[in-house]
Design an enzyme around this catalytic site. Structure first.
Site, mmCIF file in Angstrom:
data_model
loop_
_atom_site.group_PDB
_atom_site.id
_atom_site.type_symbol
_atom_site.label_atom_id
_atom_site.label_comp_id
_atom_site.label_asym_id
_atom_site.label_seq_id
_atom_site.Cartn_x
_atom_site.Cartn_y
_atom_site.Cartn_z
ATOM 1 N N ARG A 44 4.290 2.652 0.209
ATOM 2 C CA ARG A 44 3.105 2.560 1.062
ATOM 3 C C ARG A 44 3.161 3.584 2.182
ATOM 4 O O ARG A 44 2.284 3.618 3.032
ATOM 5 C CB ARG A 44 3.009 1.174 1.701
ATOM 6 C CG ARG A 44 2.707 0.044 0.780
ATOM 7 C CD ARG A 44 2.614 -1.305 1.518
ATOM 8 N NE ARG A 44 2.544 -1.248 2.958
ATOM 9 C CZ ARG A 44 3.587 -1.407 3.782
ATOM 10 N NH1 ARG A 44 4.789 -1.629 3.306
ATOM 11 N NH2 ARG A 44 3.425 -1.355 5.086
ATOM 12 N N LYS A 45 4.180 4.402 2.250
ATOM 13 C CA LYS A 45 4.325 5.388 3.330
ATOM 14 C C LYS A 45 3.394 6.560 3.065
ATOM 15 O O LYS A 45 3.798 7.612 2.602
ATOM 16 C CB LYS A 45 5.777 5.835 3.451
ATOM 17 C CG LYS A 45 6.680 4.702 3.861
ATOM 18 C CD LYS A 45 8.128 5.117 3.863
ATOM 19 C CE LYS A 45 8.981 3.905 4.177
ATOM 20 N NZ LYS A 45 10.267 3.961 3.550
#
Length: 193
Positions: free
Chosen positions: A119-120
């Site tokens: 999710r970065k």
């Protein structure tokens, strides 16, 4: 597009370029890689001036070489000039992500490993960047915090340890608040699957 056009639109083009000016432009690759984001880049042109003529010459996911023409655009100059930076920024970023992913995917070819993104991501671009990973040969993991439970070191520390974190997770699963769970390390807890 709203972010780039601001309150008054493309004031430079409006001031300098004759309103009737037309252009025939191409989007060409500056280096080899994996094309990603062409559809969203071309959408920038289409949204600004639906009358532009757009020809897709390559597709997202294609391997491209330096100089390859990926699209041609023609029509009123103002629409092309006003949309080009947003379009090229999206295309460049997504193609860069896809190209980097492809290099990693190629490096592990023949092994059981796979390249998976996290999710970065850049705020506001998660869907686009995850699509670029997929186009580059990678796989997507969670899209958000609500997709799957992933107990990490911060959770464990704040819960008081691994056992406490797993027990709390089991409580949420048992209550029906979480509808399913993946297999986890057996620590003597009766965790639903």
């Amino acid at each position: 597009m709203v972010e780039d056009l601001g309150r008054a639109g493309d004031i430079t083009t409006e001031a300098v370029v004759p309103a009737e000016a037309t252009v025939e432009a191409v989007i060409a690759a500056r280096r080899q890689g994996v094309l990603a984001g062409l559809d969203v880049a071309l959408l920038a042109f289409e949204l600004l001036d639906p009358a532009l003529r757009i020809e897709r010459r390559r597709a997202d996911g294609d391997r491209i070489s330096r100089g390859d023409t990926v699209a041609a655009i023609s029509g009123q100059a103002w629409g092309v000039l006003a949309a080009e930076r947003t379009a090229l920024n999206l295309l460049s970023r997504m193609s860069g992500v896809a190209t980097a992913t492809r290099a990693l995917a190629d490096a592990i070819a023949g092994h059981k490993a796979r390249i998976v993104c996290t999710r970065k991501t850049t705020p506001g671009l998660r869907v686009l960047e995850k699509e670029a990973v997929r186009l580059g040969g990678g796989a997507n993991h969670r899209f958000g915090l609500d997709d799957a439970m992933l107990i990490k070191d911060n959770h464990i520390a704040l819960a008081g340890g691994v056992r406490q974190a797993l027990e709390r997770a089991r409580g949420l699963i048992s209550s029906g608040w979480i509808t399913h769970s993946a297999p986890i390390l057996d620590l003597g807890l009766d965790i639903a699957e």
